[in-house]
Design a protein around this motif. Structure first.
Motif, PDB file in Angstrom:
ATOM      1  N   PRO A  75      32.521  49.163  35.213  1.00  0.00           N
ATOM      2  CA  PRO A  75      33.949  48.539  35.447  1.00  0.00           C
ATOM      3  C   PRO A  75      34.847  49.580  36.270  1.00  0.00           C
ATOM      4  O   PRO A  75      34.463  50.624  36.518  1.00  0.00           O
ATOM      5  N   PRO A  76      35.693  48.840  36.806  1.00  0.00           N
ATOM      6  CA  PRO A  76      36.743  49.945  37.698  1.00  0.00           C
ATOM      7  C   PRO A  76      37.823  50.464  36.915  1.00  0.00           C
ATOM      8  O   PRO A  76      37.804  49.889  35.544  1.00  0.00           O
ATOM      9  N   VAL A  77      38.112  51.466  37.325  1.00  0.00           N
ATOM     10  CA  VAL A  77      39.114  52.239  36.637  1.00  0.00           C
ATOM     11  C   VAL A  77      40.447  52.634  37.366  1.00  0.00           C
ATOM     12  O   VAL A  77      40.097  52.850  38.549  1.00  0.00           O
ATOM     13  N   PRO A  78      41.374  52.176  36.905  1.00  0.00           N
ATOM     14  CA  PRO A  78      41.813  51.740  35.459  1.00  0.00           C
ATOM     15  C   PRO A  78      41.526  50.387  35.400  1.00  0.00           C
ATOM     16  O   PRO A  78      41.211  49.696  36.270  1.00  0.00           O
ATOM     17  N   HIS A  79      41.653  49.987  33.891  1.00  0.00           N
ATOM     18  CA  HIS A  79      41.393  48.641  33.680  1.00  0.00           C
ATOM     19  C   HIS A  79      42.756  47.790  33.882  1.00  0.00           C
ATOM     20  O   HIS A  79      43.495  47.468  33.101  1.00  0.00           O
ATOM     21  N   ALA A  80      42.876  47.415  35.293  1.00  0.00           N
ATOM     22  CA  ALA A  80      44.001  46.594  35.575  1.00  0.00           C
ATOM     23  C   ALA A  80      43.562  45.455  36.700  1.00  0.00           C
ATOM     24  O   ALA A  80      42.481  45.689  37.123  1.00  0.00           O
ATOM     25  N   GLN A  81      44.532  44.618  36.843  1.00  0.00           N
ATOM     26  CA  GLN A  81      44.057  43.162  37.338  1.00  0.00           C
ATOM     27  C   GLN A  81      43.616  43.696  38.993  1.00  0.00           C
ATOM     28  O   GLN A  81      42.451  42.934  39.265  1.00  0.00           O
ATOM     29  N   ASP A  82      44.281  44.392  39.542  1.00  0.00           N
ATOM     30  CA  ASP A  82      43.985  44.708  41.187  1.00  0.00           C
ATOM     31  C   ASP A  82      42.445  45.316  41.226  1.00  0.00           C
ATOM     32  O   ASP A  82      41.696  44.838  41.941  1.00  0.00           O
ATOM     33  N   PRO A  83      42.354  46.310  40.605  1.00  0.00           N
ATOM     34  CA  PRO A  83      40.989  46.971  40.659  1.00  0.00           C
ATOM     35  C   PRO A  83      39.874  45.952  40.021  1.00  0.00           C
ATOM     36  O   PRO A  83      38.764  45.861  40.686  1.00  0.00           O
ATOM     37  N   VAL A  84      40.108  45.303  38.883  1.00  0.00           N
ATOM     38  CA  VAL A  84      39.155  44.403  38.452  1.00  0.00           C
ATOM     39  C   VAL A  84      39.003  43.099  39.708  1.00  0.00           C
ATOM     40  O   VAL A  84      37.757  42.709  39.858  1.00  0.00           O
ATOM     41  N   ALA A  85      40.028  42.452  40.227  1.00  0.00           N
ATOM     42  CA  ALA A  85      39.900  41.699  41.517  1.00  0.00           C
ATOM     43  C   ALA A  85      38.922  42.244  42.571  1.00  0.00           C
ATOM     44  O   ALA A  85      38.185  41.406  43.124  1.00  0.00           O
ATOM     45  N   ASP A  86      39.195  43.540  42.757  1.00  0.00           N
ATOM     46  CA  ASP A  86      38.620  44.173  43.898  1.00  0.00           C
ATOM     47  C   ASP A  86      37.017  44.131  43.518  1.00  0.00           C
ATOM     48  O   ASP A  86      36.138  43.917  44.431  1.00  0.00           O
ATOM     49  N   ALA A  87      36.577  44.630  42.314  1.00  0.00           N
ATOM     50  CA  ALA A  87      35.339  44.570  41.698  1.00  0.00           C
ATOM     51  C   ALA A  87      34.585  43.234  41.723  1.00  0.00           C
ATOM     52  O   ALA A  87      33.627  43.101  42.172  1.00  0.00           O
ATOM     53  N   LEU A  88      35.351  42.109  41.457  1.00  0.00           N
ATOM     54  CA  LEU A  88      34.762  40.887  41.232  1.00  0.00           C
ATOM     55  C   LEU A  88      34.537  40.325  42.857  1.00  0.00           C
ATOM     56  O   LEU A  88      33.453  39.708  43.139  1.00  0.00           O
ATOM     57  N   ARG A  89      35.316  40.529  43.806  1.00  0.00           N
ATOM     58  CA  ARG A  89      35.243  40.195  45.085  1.00  0.00           C
ATOM     59  C   ARG A  89      34.010  40.931  45.609  1.00  0.00           C
ATOM     60  O   ARG A  89      33.386  40.495  46.508  1.00  0.00           O
ATOM     61  N   ALA A  90      33.832  42.269  45.457  1.00  0.00           N
ATOM     62  CA  ALA A  90      32.699  42.970  45.893  1.00  0.00           C
ATOM     63  C   ALA A  90      31.409  42.414  45.263  1.00  0.00           C
ATOM     64  O   ALA A  90      30.326  42.601  46.172  1.00  0.00           O
ATOM     65  N   GLU A  91      31.566  41.840  44.106  1.00  0.00           N
ATOM     66  CA  GLU A  91      30.113  41.288  43.765  1.00  0.00           C
ATOM     67  C   GLU A  91      30.154  39.830  44.069  1.00  0.00           C
ATOM     68  O   GLU A  91      29.243  38.985  43.799  1.00  0.00           O
ATOM     69  N   GLY A  92      31.076  39.247  45.105  1.00  0.00           N
ATOM     70  CA  GLY A  92      30.693  37.968  45.693  1.00  0.00           C
ATOM     71  C   GLY A  92      31.484  36.797  45.026  1.00  0.00           C
ATOM     72  O   GLY A  92      31.403  35.708  45.333  1.00  0.00           O
ATOM     73  N   ALA A  93      32.505  37.077  44.136  1.00  0.00           N
ATOM     74  CA  ALA A  93      33.515  36.077  43.727  1.00  0.00           C
ATOM     75  C   ALA A  93      34.344  35.415  44.622  1.00  0.00           C
ATOM     76  O   ALA A  93      34.748  36.263  45.443  1.00  0.00           O
ATOM     77  N   ARG A  94      34.481  34.251  44.709  1.00  0.00           N
ATOM     78  CA  ARG A  94      35.355  33.607  45.492  1.00  0.00           C
ATOM     79  C   ARG A  94      36.797  33.748  44.905  1.00  0.00           C
ATOM     80  O   ARG A  94      37.278  34.126  43.969  1.00  0.00           O
ATOM     81  N   ASP A  95      38.004  33.529  45.894  1.00  0.00           N
ATOM     82  CA  ASP A  95      39.113  33.787  45.727  1.00  0.00           C
ATOM     83  C   ASP A  95      39.769  33.015  44.511  1.00  0.00           C
ATOM     84  O   ASP A  95      40.539  33.605  43.568  1.00  0.00           O
ATOM     85  N   TRP A  96      39.429  31.850  44.238  1.00  0.00           N
ATOM     86  CA  TRP A  96      39.926  31.001  43.315  1.00  0.00           C
ATOM     87  C   TRP A  96      39.227  31.681  41.848  1.00  0.00           C
ATOM     88  O   TRP A  96      40.034  31.472  41.025  1.00  0.00           O
ATOM     89  N   GLN A  97      38.188  32.178  41.889  1.00  0.00           N
ATOM     90  CA  GLN A  97      37.554  32.523  40.692  1.00  0.00           C
ATOM     91  C   GLN A  97      38.264  33.759  40.114  1.00  0.00           C
ATOM     92  O   GLN A  97      38.492  34.178  39.081  1.00  0.00           O
ATOM     93  N   ILE A  98      38.468  34.615  41.274  1.00  0.00           N
ATOM     94  CA  ILE A  98      39.111  35.938  40.858  1.00  0.00           C
ATOM     95  C   ILE A  98      40.615  35.551  40.399  1.00  0.00           C
ATOM     96  O   ILE A  98      41.066  36.292  39.532  1.00  0.00           O
ATOM     97  N   ASP A  99      41.160  34.721  41.154  1.00  0.00           N
ATOM     98  CA  ASP A  99      42.685  34.130  40.713  1.00  0.00           C
ATOM     99  C   ASP A  99      42.524  33.894  39.287  1.00  0.00           C
ATOM    100  O   ASP A  99      43.519  34.202  38.597  1.00  0.00           O
ATOM    101  N   GLU A 100      41.777  33.187  38.856  1.00  0.00           N
ATOM    102  CA  GLU A 100      41.470  32.558  37.541  1.00  0.00           C
ATOM    103  C   GLU A 100      41.214  33.561  36.412  1.00  0.00           C
ATOM    104  O   GLU A 100      41.508  33.334  35.225  1.00  0.00           O
ATOM    105  N   THR A 101      40.447  34.587  36.688  1.00  0.00           N
ATOM    106  CA  THR A 101      39.847  35.393  35.724  1.00  0.00           C
ATOM    107  C   THR A 101      40.059  36.717  36.057  1.00  0.00           C
ATOM    108  O   THR A 101      40.069  37.615  34.903  1.00  0.00           O
ATOM    109  N   ALA A 102      40.618  37.420  37.045  1.00  0.00           N
ATOM    110  CA  ALA A 102      40.648  38.936  37.118  1.00  0.00           C
ATOM    111  C   ALA A 102      41.674  39.531  36.161  1.00  0.00           C
ATOM    112  O   ALA A 102      41.546  40.379  35.576  1.00  0.00           O
ATOM    113  N   GLY A 103      42.637  38.761  35.884  1.00  0.00           N
ATOM    114  CA  GLY A 103      43.790  39.157  34.773  1.00  0.00           C
ATOM    115  C   GLY A 103      43.400  39.036  33.558  1.00  0.00           C
ATOM    116  O   GLY A 103      43.385  40.169  32.677  1.00  0.00           O
ATOM    117  N   ILE A 104      42.459  37.998  32.974  1.00  0.00           N
ATOM    118  CA  ILE A 104      42.335  38.012  31.603  1.00  0.00           C
ATOM    119  C   ILE A 104      41.107  38.908  31.401  1.00  0.00           C
ATOM    120  O   ILE A 104      40.687  39.548  30.372  1.00  0.00           O
TER     121      ILE A 104
END
Length: 400
Positions: free
Chosen positions: A351-380
């Motif tokens: 996981p990204p550190v710190p466990h916050a929405q923006d680092p998680v969003a960047d990690a998801l994007r780096a793994e190929g997630a689409r923007d809508w998926q990131i918008d709906e899941t990064a925060g949770i």
């Protein structure tokens, strides 16, 4: 009374069909029939195309060396598929590449419909019942029976109307942006890389123990692949996996013993006996012995091992998986379409550190997630990771 459909297999017929399609309007419905289970390749044997103002056309794909005229006629239009990922590789192989796609199966998934097969979606949107009795037929057969041609034509004849109904449903559900992103993801997906040691996928190979027996299994599989490619026949129709594994397990000491194995069956088991015996002999004398098992391609072990190997990651995955599943239910979309299980595991394991929405969003994007998926899941997911980092006694840990 049904229409009489015919296969286009002459240059004159091809040119007339292409001209008609070029004069049509709007999107084109496209489908492909292969001969999986019968032929070695996944080539297209029939390409069905329908366009309003043009009609339905059934192209005998192998009859033509160059499909550039068809590509030119419809290339700029939207291509409508049901399960595009299944057809695009075969189309690319013959030079047919869409500039944009609409996928009716993927649309139904994003809408949360419980049944997403073509027949079910067509019946739900148009009230028309399609029969699917020829879906597993040998489409390399020539001439094709009339009932097969009608089946193939109906796969595209109603698809544009289905597309329009689904487009309206997506718009009403405010999921059009999601669908557009997923369509482009499927359209632009690169070919899958070759599997490492594909012979290890033989059914029943788990019964074979030892590097030398595995070397024999590898050589038998390779010999079968080479012969299947030469004959353009599905390998399993020549000699099934269970027969190859039985030969390895029996360890025959002569060709006659191999021929006498009751489990060694198939259309080529006896006629190609020298081929199989030579493969066994090659495996027995090989100095290139395969390992008992390959290390996984994944950066993480199987999730069932996480609790012992990486308990922190195990807690993160369980918390995040429960959160994503709950969000998927709220959005009425399958969890695997909201975020693939593999992608979630990758982010949970490292996981990204710190466990916050923006680092998680960047990690998801780096793994190929689409923007809508990131918008709906990064925060949770970020919130789930924070909860998982709490002391075990305090954190609510969902069951596996």
């Amino acid at each position: 009374m049904t229409d009489n459909y015919s296969v286009i297999d002459t240059i004159d017929g091809y040119d007339e069909a292409v001209a008609a399609l070029a004069s049509g309007n709007g999107p084109v419905a496209v489908d492909v029939e292969r001969a999986s289970g019968f032929r070695y390749s996944q080539r297209a044997y029939l390409v069905q195309v329908f366009r309003r103002g043009s009609g339905v056309f059934l192209f005998d794909a192998p009859a033509f060396d160059d499909h550039a005229p068809l590509q030119e006629a419809i290339g700029d239009a939207e291509w409508v598929f049901h399960a595009a990922s299944q057809d695009l590789p075969s189309l690319r192989e013959i030079g047919l590449v869409p500039g944009s796609v609409f996928d009716t199966e993927l649309s139904a998934r994003l809408l949360g419909w419980p049944k997403v097969g073509l027949a079910a979606v067509t019946e739900r949107t148009l009230g028309i019942e399609l029969k699917k009795e020829h879906s597993a037929a040998d489409w390399s057969t020539r001439p094709l029976p009339d009932s097969w041609l009608e089946y193939a034509a109906l796969d595209v004849l109603h698809l544009l109307d289905v597309r329009d109904e689904l487009a309206a449903a997506l718009d009403e559900a405010e999921k059009t942006v999601w669908a557009t992103a997923e369509f482009e993801h499927v359209r632009s997906m690169p070919p899958k890389p070759p599997r490492r040691d594909p012979w290890r996928r033989m059914s029943g190979l788990h019964r074979v123990n030892g590097r030398r027996p595995l070397a024999i299994a590898r050589e038998l599989w390779t010999a079968r692949e080479e012969y299947a490619r030469e004959q353009d026949v599905s390998p399993g129709r020549l000699v099934p996996d269970r027969a190859l594994v039985a030969a390895v397990m029996a360890s025959p000491t002569s060709k006659s013993q191999l021929a006498g194995l009751k489990e060694f069956t198939g259309r080529a088991s006896r006629t190609q006996l020298d081929r199989w015996w030579n493969a066994i002999d090659t495996g027995r004398n090989s100095t290139d012995l395969p390992p008992d098992r390959l290390p996984g391609d994944s950066p993480y072990p199987p999730p069932k091992a996480w609790r012992d190997r990486n308990p922190d990651a195990d807690r993160r995955l369980k918390q995040a998986r429960a959160a994503v599943s709950e969000r998927a239910d709220e959005l009425e979309v399958p969890a695997e379409n909201l975020l693939t299980p593999d992608l979630l595991r990758r982010v949970a394991w490292d996981p990204p550190v710190p466990h916050a929405q923006d680092p998680v969003a960047d990690a998801l994007r780096a793994e190929g997630a689409r923007d809508w998926q990131i918008d709906e899941t990064a925060g949770i997911i970020a919130e789930a990771f924070v909860q998982a980092a709490q002391p075990v006694d305090d954190a609510a840990e969902p069951a596996s």
